[in-house]
Write a protein that holds these residues in place. Sequence first.
Motif, PDB file in Angstrom:
ATOM      1  N   UNK A 264      -5.430   5.845 -37.240  1.00  0.00           N
ATOM      2  CA  UNK A 264      -4.494   6.798 -38.046  1.00  0.00           C
ATOM      3  C   UNK A 264      -4.577   8.138 -37.840  1.00  0.00           C
ATOM      4  N   UNK A 265      -3.382   8.575 -37.350  1.00  0.00           N
ATOM      5  CA  UNK A 265      -3.050  10.005 -37.488  1.00  0.00           C
ATOM      6  C   UNK A 265      -1.883  10.346 -38.158  1.00  0.00           C
ATOM      7  N   UNK A 270      -0.441  20.659 -35.382  1.00  0.00           N
ATOM      8  CA  UNK A 270       0.937  20.489 -34.654  1.00  0.00           C
ATOM      9  C   UNK A 270       2.066  20.094 -35.523  1.00  0.00           C
ATOM     10  N   UNK A 271       1.740  19.467 -36.582  1.00  0.00           N
ATOM     11  CA  UNK A 271       2.696  19.081 -37.442  1.00  0.00           C
ATOM     12  C   UNK A 271       2.480  19.324 -39.040  1.00  0.00           C
ATOM     13  N   UNK A 302      -2.660  13.089 -30.156  1.00  0.00           N
ATOM     14  CA  UNK A 302      -2.053  12.171 -30.806  1.00  0.00           C
ATOM     15  C   UNK A 302      -1.144  12.938 -31.670  1.00  0.00           C
ATOM     16  N   UNK A 303       0.141  12.018 -31.885  1.00  0.00           N
ATOM     17  CA  UNK A 303       1.312  12.624 -32.719  1.00  0.00           C
ATOM     18  C   UNK A 303       1.427  11.653 -33.792  1.00  0.00           C
ATOM     19  N   UNK A 304       2.172  12.205 -34.717  1.00  0.00           N
ATOM     20  CA  UNK A 304       2.958  11.310 -35.887  1.00  0.00           C
ATOM     21  C   UNK A 304       4.593  11.485 -35.702  1.00  0.00           C
ATOM     22  N   UNK A 412      -5.057  21.977 -30.160  1.00  0.00           N
ATOM     23  CA  UNK A 412      -3.778  22.146 -29.571  1.00  0.00           C
ATOM     24  C   UNK A 412      -3.034  22.761 -30.938  1.00  0.00           C
ATOM     25  N   UNK A 413      -2.240  23.426 -30.823  1.00  0.00           N
ATOM     26  CA  UNK A 413      -1.471  23.994 -31.914  1.00  0.00           C
ATOM     27  C   UNK A 413      -0.204  24.462 -31.302  1.00  0.00           C
ATOM     28  N   UNK A 414       0.854  24.417 -32.531  1.00  0.00           N
ATOM     29  CA  UNK A 414       2.273  24.713 -31.739  1.00  0.00           C
ATOM     30  C   UNK A 414       3.223  25.244 -32.916  1.00  0.00           C
ATOM     31  N   UNK A 415       4.095  26.414 -32.767  1.00  0.00           N
ATOM     32  CA  UNK A 415       4.813  26.787 -33.783  1.00  0.00           C
ATOM     33  C   UNK A 415       5.998  27.768 -33.292  1.00  0.00           C
TER      34      UNK A 415
END
Length: 513
Positions: A264-265, A270-271, A302-304, A412-415
């Motif tokens: 589960x993620x 990141x989101x 991983x991503x959702x 990991x981070x994103x914006x």
Amino acid sequence: MTPFSRRSFLASLLSTTVLTALPPHQAAASGAQAFSQERVIDRARALAGKPYQPRPEVPQDWLDLSYDQYKAHRFRLDKAIWAGSDCSYNIDLFLPGLYFHHSVQVNTVEDGLSRPFGFDLTLFERGAIAPPLSAPPDLGYSGVRLRTHLDQPGKKTEFCVFQGASYFRAIGIGQAYGLSARGLALKTGDALGEEFPDFIEFWLERPAPDQRSMVVHALMDSPSVTGAYRFTVTPGPNTIMDVEARLFARQELDHAGLAPLTSMFLFDRTNRHRFDDFRPNVHDSDGLLIQNGNGETLWRPLANPARLQISSFVDENPRGFGLMQRSRHLRDFEDLEAFYHRRPSLWVEPRGDWGKGAVTLVEIPADKEIYDNIVAYWRPQQPYPAGSEIPLSYRLSWGEEPGHDLARVIDTAVGARIFGTPGRLMTVDFEAHPLLEGGPDDGPDDVPDDVEVHLSSPHVELSEGVLQRNPETGGLRLAFSFAPNEENHVELRLQLRRGGRPASEVWLYRWTA
């Protein structure tokens, strides 16, 4: 395709059910039969030679149980298999019903003979809200749980469960149940729907008083394939499972997933903006780790995703792959009930020649943490033809992730990029590592001059990037940006090298609009 949604039920059951055990004399009175691993293989081979026959469901009154009524039937610890004996393990049983529409037959094996362990409802305490139920003698159970002496003297502690389809899960000492494995995945992510093979019968080898490993055999059946499995389970700080299987294809297997893992993620940095939640992260696993046949170590966060996405990492004879939980502090989650920081990582080590294929990652959109929305497995390049016999061997390690010699990615981070041209800003943090340390004349915040950044994308132009020492972690952080323009997804690849040699694992990331 919908996410697997039994996880919250199982987690609650594992944490609240009072377990018990059955003395051997209460086993079914039918005669013993000679037993060996080959007999299970012969059963699977013979089953594959016949048309698939769906198993009957358990009686309707069992299916009509509510969640609370099901939980109100509590297994009695003093009735566990081998309870009161000198065996090193006790085995607890789960009732069928509710989410478990089909039962599994359970057998014990001793001195080369197997005996069925008959259904007995008196092994379970019935709570006040639990209704009376029919009790056909051949009903069977929905699964088994293994307990042995671990870190608490005089107490046999649970660490492994087989329950539901071909699912099973385990933990290392001091960990909490999280992700699952299963015997085989078929057609995962296919538009026509997934096929879920079932373990339909178990054989439990009686362990000696001081035996550290437990051997479990399982017979699998499905419309497309049958199989015979042997699990040698050894608990410890990492619980090790050596898996030997023989599969028999009824039909062509053009999308088989070997050694499948399910997790589960929901979100991380990141989101995070998509969820109104007090916790900074919610996930059982945060990345896919691969050691491929070329000697590369790959890390894929991983991503959702907003839409189903499938990623294939083409390889030949992989050294290993698995779903990792690298966030290991309570502050990473701030969850005093789920304890996500104690969820195990799960590593697959193939045995023998697995040939050409791809480690495949399926990420399914999910809006709640009750859904297992991540699947990873090995997909062979060539289909298995109908009538083929497929030997399979691998090791599963539940606990801490395997070590390697390179600096790991730890965040990991994103914006949005706030200043300059609109776009996305990304940061990737690497752990403190000897390969990335400075020289004797460098200060604690210096970045060695000879660290090379290898950053690329086939879709967009990337900024040069800024490499800095992160004083909080002691490791290096790379910050860079890009403008997605009209792209709805962007593949990114990053590795730090020194002296022309890898100093970090390869970070692979898929940004989606």
